[in-house]
Enzyme design. Sequence first.
Site, PDB file in Angstrom:
ATOM      1  N   ASP A   1     -19.923  36.602 -31.476  1.00  0.00           N
ATOM      2  CA  ASP A   1     -20.531  37.836 -30.896  1.00  0.00           C
ATOM      3  C   ASP A   1     -19.416  38.747 -30.568  1.00  0.00           C
ATOM      4  O   ASP A   1     -19.285  39.623 -29.916  1.00  0.00           O
ATOM      5  CB  ASP A   1     -21.271  37.669 -29.669  1.00  0.00           C
ATOM      6  CG  ASP A   1     -20.600  36.688 -28.717  1.00  0.00           C
ATOM      7  OD1 ASP A   1     -19.496  36.315 -29.167  1.00  0.00           O
ATOM      8  OD2 ASP A   1     -20.918  36.574 -27.229  1.00  0.00           O
TER       9      ASP A   1
ATOM     10  N   ASP B   1       4.201  55.043 -41.127  1.00  0.00           N
ATOM     11  CA  ASP B   1       4.367  54.318 -42.044  1.00  0.00           C
ATOM     12  C   ASP B   1       5.840  54.251 -42.224  1.00  0.00           C
ATOM     13  O   ASP B   1       6.377  55.019 -42.693  1.00  0.00           O
ATOM     14  CB  ASP B   1       3.685  54.531 -43.091  1.00  0.00           C
ATOM     15  CG  ASP B   1       3.672  53.578 -44.399  1.00  0.00           C
ATOM     16  OD1 ASP B   1       4.245  52.454 -43.901  1.00  0.00           O
ATOM     17  OD2 ASP B   1       3.085  53.690 -45.387  1.00  0.00           O
TER      18      ASP B   1
ATOM     19  N   HIS C   1       3.378  57.935 -50.808  1.00  0.00           N
ATOM     20  CA  HIS C   1       1.751  58.257 -50.718  1.00  0.00           C
ATOM     21  C   HIS C   1       1.713  59.447 -49.740  1.00  0.00           C
ATOM     22  O   HIS C   1       2.437  59.359 -48.963  1.00  0.00           O
ATOM     23  CB  HIS C   1       1.256  57.221 -50.568  1.00  0.00           C
ATOM     24  CG  HIS C   1       1.518  56.201 -49.576  1.00  0.00           C
ATOM     25  ND1 HIS C   1       1.088  56.540 -48.247  1.00  0.00           N
ATOM     26  CD2 HIS C   1       2.294  55.156 -49.465  1.00  0.00           C
ATOM     27  CE1 HIS C   1       1.769  55.687 -47.490  1.00  0.00           C
ATOM     28  NE2 HIS C   1       2.361  54.625 -48.147  1.00  0.00           N
TER      29      HIS C   1
ATOM     30  N   HIS D   1      -2.862  55.366 -46.512  1.00  0.00           N
ATOM     31  CA  HIS D   1      -2.823  56.069 -47.815  1.00  0.00           C
ATOM     32  C   HIS D   1      -3.805  57.063 -47.874  1.00  0.00           C
ATOM     33  O   HIS D   1      -5.192  56.645 -48.167  1.00  0.00           O
ATOM     34  CB  HIS D   1      -2.895  54.812 -48.805  1.00  0.00           C
ATOM     35  CG  HIS D   1      -1.938  53.678 -48.885  1.00  0.00           C
ATOM     36  ND1 HIS D   1      -2.206  52.622 -49.402  1.00  0.00           N
ATOM     37  CD2 HIS D   1      -0.783  53.828 -48.499  1.00  0.00           C
ATOM     38  CE1 HIS D   1      -1.157  51.670 -49.205  1.00  0.00           C
ATOM     39  NE2 HIS D   1      -0.085  52.342 -48.754  1.00  0.00           N
TER      40      HIS D   1
ATOM     41  N   GLU E   1      11.622  53.261 -45.787  1.00  0.00           N
ATOM     42  CA  GLU E   1      10.551  54.072 -45.896  1.00  0.00           C
ATOM     43  C   GLU E   1      10.558  54.921 -44.601  1.00  0.00           C
ATOM     44  O   GLU E   1      10.562  54.422 -43.528  1.00  0.00           O
ATOM     45  CB  GLU E   1       9.174  53.249 -45.760  1.00  0.00           C
ATOM     46  CG  GLU E   1       7.915  54.167 -45.831  1.00  0.00           C
ATOM     47  CD  GLU E   1       6.555  53.288 -46.010  1.00  0.00           C
ATOM     48  OE1 GLU E   1       6.651  52.355 -45.561  1.00  0.00           O
ATOM     49  OE2 GLU E   1       5.949  53.930 -46.453  1.00  0.00           O
TER      50      GLU E   1
HETATM   51  N1  GLY Z   1       2.735  50.128 -45.467  1.00  0.00           N
HETATM   52  C1  GLY Z   1       2.170  50.231 -46.726  1.00  0.00           C
HETATM   53  C2  GLY Z   1       2.794  51.227 -47.615  1.00  0.00           C
HETATM   54  O1  GLY Z   1       4.054  51.314 -47.374  1.00  0.00           O
HETATM   55  O2  GLY Z   1       2.298  51.824 -48.377  1.00  0.00           O
HETATM   56 MN    MN Z   2       4.834  50.968 -45.402  1.00  0.00          MN
HETATM   57 MN    MN Z   3       3.955  53.724 -47.241  1.00  0.00          MN
END
Ligand code: GLY
Ligand code: MN
Ligand code: MN
Length: 455
Positions: free
Chosen positions: A51, A283, A368, A375, A424
């Site tokens: 549940d 991200d 992206h 994304h 990133e």
């Molecule tokens: N965290 C997934 C990517 O960097 O696309």
């Molecule tokens: Mn990433």
């Molecule tokens: Mn990414």
Amino acid sequence: MFTDAAETLPKEPMSVPKSVYHERQQRFLSQLTHSDLVIITTPAEAVRSNDVTYPYRSSSDMLYLVGWADPEAALVFHHDGSRWISHLFVQPKDTLKEIWEGRREGTEGAKLGWSVDEATSIHELEEFLDSFLTKSSTVHVRTGISSDVDAIVISAIERRDRKRQHFGSGPVSLEDPSRRIAEMRLRKSPEEIDMMRFAAEVSSVAHELAMKASKDGISEYQLQAIIEGFFVYGGTSGWAYPSIVGCGENATILHYTVNESKCKGNEIILIDAGAEYKGYAADITRSWPINGKFSDAQKEIYEIVLDAQQQAIAACRVGNAYNKPHEVARTVLAEGLIRLGIINQTLEEALDLETGQLKHWYMHNTGHWLGLDVHDVGVYKPDGTPRLLEAGMVLTVEPGLYFGAWRPDVDCPERYANIGIRIEDDVLVTDGEPDVLTIRCPKTIADIEGIVGTL
Ligand code: GLY
Ligand code: MN
Ligand code: MN
């Protein structure tokens, strides 16, 4: 540990005014004809076990058009002959349910606080749709999100199909509205940028804390706990996607999420983790030696990836093709690996998508779109040609190099065994310089060596 860090965060952005949602709705609806019906759906709650349900996350299109985040909702637009009417269907007030599960806005709350003309109980959706479906020519609904709504629409269409022969009315086509909404979501408004910047700041500080806490013997899950703990402490709703926290050879697995190993010696730890704020994702990836001291081999690889990333960020400019940063990053990475003798091809050969050696060590795209989805939506090649960047678009820039010594498909150079580096950042395209939303997160070798282990 969290309190001092949280004090350095900017103030949370103001909530988005109703007028902004109204403008988005009107801009979307202006593309339709008056006989159309639009249904924006949300997913059902999903059972985790017995549940217990998973934390609820509404559909991004619902968040974008009206900001309604609760389950069991649908947003319907129809035209009454003089104007478009927005109609939100929500969970009605229910004291017993609210005692157990939490307070509800109900229909009155929805009508008062959200940018809609009408609000009605979700239990009336079927009857409502049934009557409107008979009058509509095209129904704009994304199927596959709500099986309940799909069933209502399909059954209405089937019934209309039979009656159309007699009365000549009823929906004749289904269209996916998310195509048009995606085109809008691709260009962020100032309110969206504020929210993305906040998610990016919280995420940057979370990475910084993980760097400070790094030391020989710490576990991947302990670093994950610091990162995700600060996401919540910092005022976001938590992660935007499951955190990738991999040390040693795990750093060479692109979407590693086991996060169970202990970090040893000077292994590289690669953390790809971002928070979600009011639906908007950050991200970020950073990679560093767990003891804070880059070996010469690690430095050689890190410097190539950082150079590739910085040059790719510089290519995030209005008028450049969306994939220019990728082409720039690939070139810098390939040149670097040729210089180190890891690739024994010419630059042109190394970059060949079929036979080039670069793809052994760099096998993903450089970025992206980023927004309500990590994304994010938006066609990369409308009409088959790469889209040109415009001010207001947000994309990630995330080159990497991965030397998995465990891989049977390549001969990993021993000097670089199990070095996995990805860097990133989240970049807003502007009319001037690229605006790095995650600028606060340390990334030069000097900055990283100065911060790791300082807790
Ligand atoms: N965290 C997934 C990517 O960097 O696309
Ligand atoms: Mn990433
Ligand atoms: Mn990414």
